[in-house]
Enzyme design. Sequence first.
Site, PDB file in Angstrom:
ATOM      1  CD  GLU A   5      20.838  29.121  20.454  1.00 35.74           C
ATOM      2  OE1 GLU A   5      20.361  29.415  21.447  1.00 35.74           O
ATOM      3  OE2 GLU A   5      21.649  28.134  20.282  1.00 35.74           O
ATOM      4  CG  HIS A  57      24.781  35.403  20.718  1.00 31.19           C
ATOM      5  ND1 HIS A  57      25.558  34.645  20.297  1.00 31.19           N
ATOM      6  CD2 HIS A  57      24.386  34.950  21.904  1.00 31.19           C
ATOM      7  CE1 HIS A  57      25.414  33.347  20.742  1.00 31.19           C
ATOM      8  NE2 HIS A  57      24.612  33.577  21.872  1.00 31.19           N
ATOM      9  CD  GLN A  67      26.920  33.611  26.022  1.00 33.61           C
ATOM     10  OE1 GLN A  67      26.871  33.348  24.858  1.00 33.61           O
ATOM     11  NE2 GLN A  67      26.923  32.395  26.969  1.00 33.61           N
ATOM     12  NE  ARG A  94      27.770  32.466  15.365  1.00 34.88           N
ATOM     13  CZ  ARG A  94      26.661  32.102  16.038  1.00 34.88           C
ATOM     14  NH1 ARG A  94      26.938  30.965  16.983  1.00 34.88           N
ATOM     15  NH2 ARG A  94      25.588  32.799  16.431  1.00 34.88           N
ATOM     16  CE1 TYR A 119      26.500  24.133  22.853  1.00 34.95           C
ATOM     17  CE2 TYR A 119      24.603  24.958  21.619  1.00 34.95           C
ATOM     18  CZ  TYR A 119      25.983  25.184  22.246  1.00 34.95           C
ATOM     19  OH  TYR A 119      26.511  26.321  22.149  1.00 34.95           O
ATOM     20  CD  GLU A 149      26.264  28.937  20.003  1.00 29.78           C
ATOM     21  OE1 GLU A 149      25.681  28.430  20.796  1.00 29.78           O
ATOM     22  OE2 GLU A 149      25.989  30.084  19.673  1.00 29.78           O
ATOM     23  CG  ASN A 164      23.700  27.910  17.137  1.00 31.99           C
ATOM     24  OD1 ASN A 164      24.409  28.088  16.443  1.00 31.99           O
ATOM     25  ND2 ASN A 164      23.625  28.714  18.231  1.00 31.99           N
TER      26      ASN A 164
HETATM   27  C1  BGC Z   1      23.707  29.998  22.984  1.00 37.79           C
HETATM   28  C2  BGC Z   1      25.031  30.478  23.808  1.00 37.79           C
HETATM   29  C3  BGC Z   1      25.002  29.337  24.984  1.00 37.79           C
HETATM   30  C4  BGC Z   1      25.175  28.141  24.562  1.00 37.79           C
HETATM   31  C5  BGC Z   1      25.149  27.019  25.894  1.00 37.79           C
HETATM   32  C6  BGC Z   1      23.524  28.513  23.004  1.00 37.79           C
HETATM   33  O1  BGC Z   1      22.009  28.595  23.111  1.00 37.79           O
HETATM   34  O2  BGC Z   1      23.795  30.524  21.853  1.00 37.79           O
HETATM   35  O3  BGC Z   1      24.997  31.619  23.856  1.00 37.79           O
HETATM   36  O4  BGC Z   1      26.146  29.878  25.970  1.00 37.79           O
HETATM   37  O5  BGC Z   1      24.034  27.641  24.110  1.00 37.79           O
HETATM   38  O6  BGC Z   1      24.051  27.254  26.413  1.00 37.79           O
END
Ligand code: BGC
Length: 451
Positions: A163, A118, A17, A74, A301, A356, A299
């Site tokens: 992930e 990754h 990335q 990281r 979100y 994350e 991770n």
């Molecule tokens: C991933 C990242 C990605 C982020 C946002 C995660 O799924 O580990 O590589 O950029 O979310 O989509």
Amino acid sequence: MGFSNDFVWGVATSSYQIEGAAFEDGKGLSIWDTYSHEPGKVFEGHHGDVACDHYHRYKEDIRLMAELGVKAYRFSVSWPRVLPEGTGAVNEKGIAFYSDLVDEMLKYGITPYLTLYHWDMPYELYKRGGWLNPDMPRWFAEYAALIAERLGDRVKNYMTFNEPQVFIGLAFVDGVHAPGHRYTRQETLLMAHHVMLAHGLAAQAIRGKVADARIGYAPTSNVPVPVTMEERDVEAARRAYFEMPENGDWSWNTAWWSDPIVLGHYPEDGVKILEKDMPKIGQDDMKIIHQPLDFYGQNIYRGEPVRAGEDGKAIHVPYPEGSPKTAIGWHVNFDCLYWGTRFLYERYQKPIFITENGMSSHDWVHLDGKVHDPQRIDYLQRHLQWLKKAAEEGVDIAGYFQWSFMDNFEWARGYHDRFGIVYVDYQTQERIPKDSFYWYQQLIRENGENL
Ligand code: BGC
């Protein structure tokens, strides 16, 4: 008590990335190098050939991290940069890059947290079957041993995989990430088993080289969040987090990906549902997979609001019209870090890192030359308030890595989404710290006391 005094405040990125230099200094191809150049696969034909050009600008980037005040970084190693064919001949220039990168971090007192995988699998290994090939775990362990041998005098914290839900799920089940082919359930379950074996063998290989290594894992999940604090709803959410859905949709099932690694067995309910598609499990497989884990990364979100139905099972509660979403289109549930860490800690009893968490938005440079991102600040602040609540209630939370240090190549969405707290101008490669950078800097200084 909120965050402990040794709480690890960090930022995260990944090799494909940000690095660029995709075809330089002897690097081999990864499946993302090839996939991103296939027409129609990535938003507007974007690719990571140059990305943030971090390969050439890492000194400037690490200097900015030092200014930010993070204690840890990281990052991930590109497997084909160090082993162009995935196995065999070592690319010394690739090793030198990571070695210099680590030295640069240490110069500023930033602790490296290294992710081995990754998603940028060596293309040469993909040609040999990739995760379907039973030799893949062994090749991965060879790669892990190489990294541990060359960097292990300075790198003590390792995560094997980022992930697996995504690089197996989105990639091989749904076919929307590299390499872009869909496979049968039998095949993808076999790949998943190989990934877990690779985790175990790599953990052994690293410990064989670095006696004081700390080993973790960084899967992901969307967390079922109860819409009330009532025990019925909380229990429904807890069950939904780990239970295998009746339709056998396994690739995002938290227990499937974490029970074998942390507890040493596949979850019973899942095995029942998937029995006829399960791979043959070798006699020692579970022992290999179940290596001691020093920390559990996750991770997170997103959350998914649920409540208990009549039978106690979770029912999804739809989002009200117009409820907040980030630029990538993800709904926002600030409490997902609270419920996620709490449920994971109850089940796995390991120190937890949020490996994350962060937000995409359509940032741009304002008339005053700065990048104002108040929504990201609010997103981070409110997520961290909930994380702090979990810590106050006794969940062992060891650290938090904000995703991402800088804007970068967002996989199938190319440069469409910006997740960074540092803005990247992809035309000039100029870095501009956003307002959220300074907000995070202050938060780290105060160890989250100001939340
Ligand atoms: C991933 C990242 C990605 C982020 C946002 C995660 O799924 O580990 O590589 O950029 O979310 O989509």
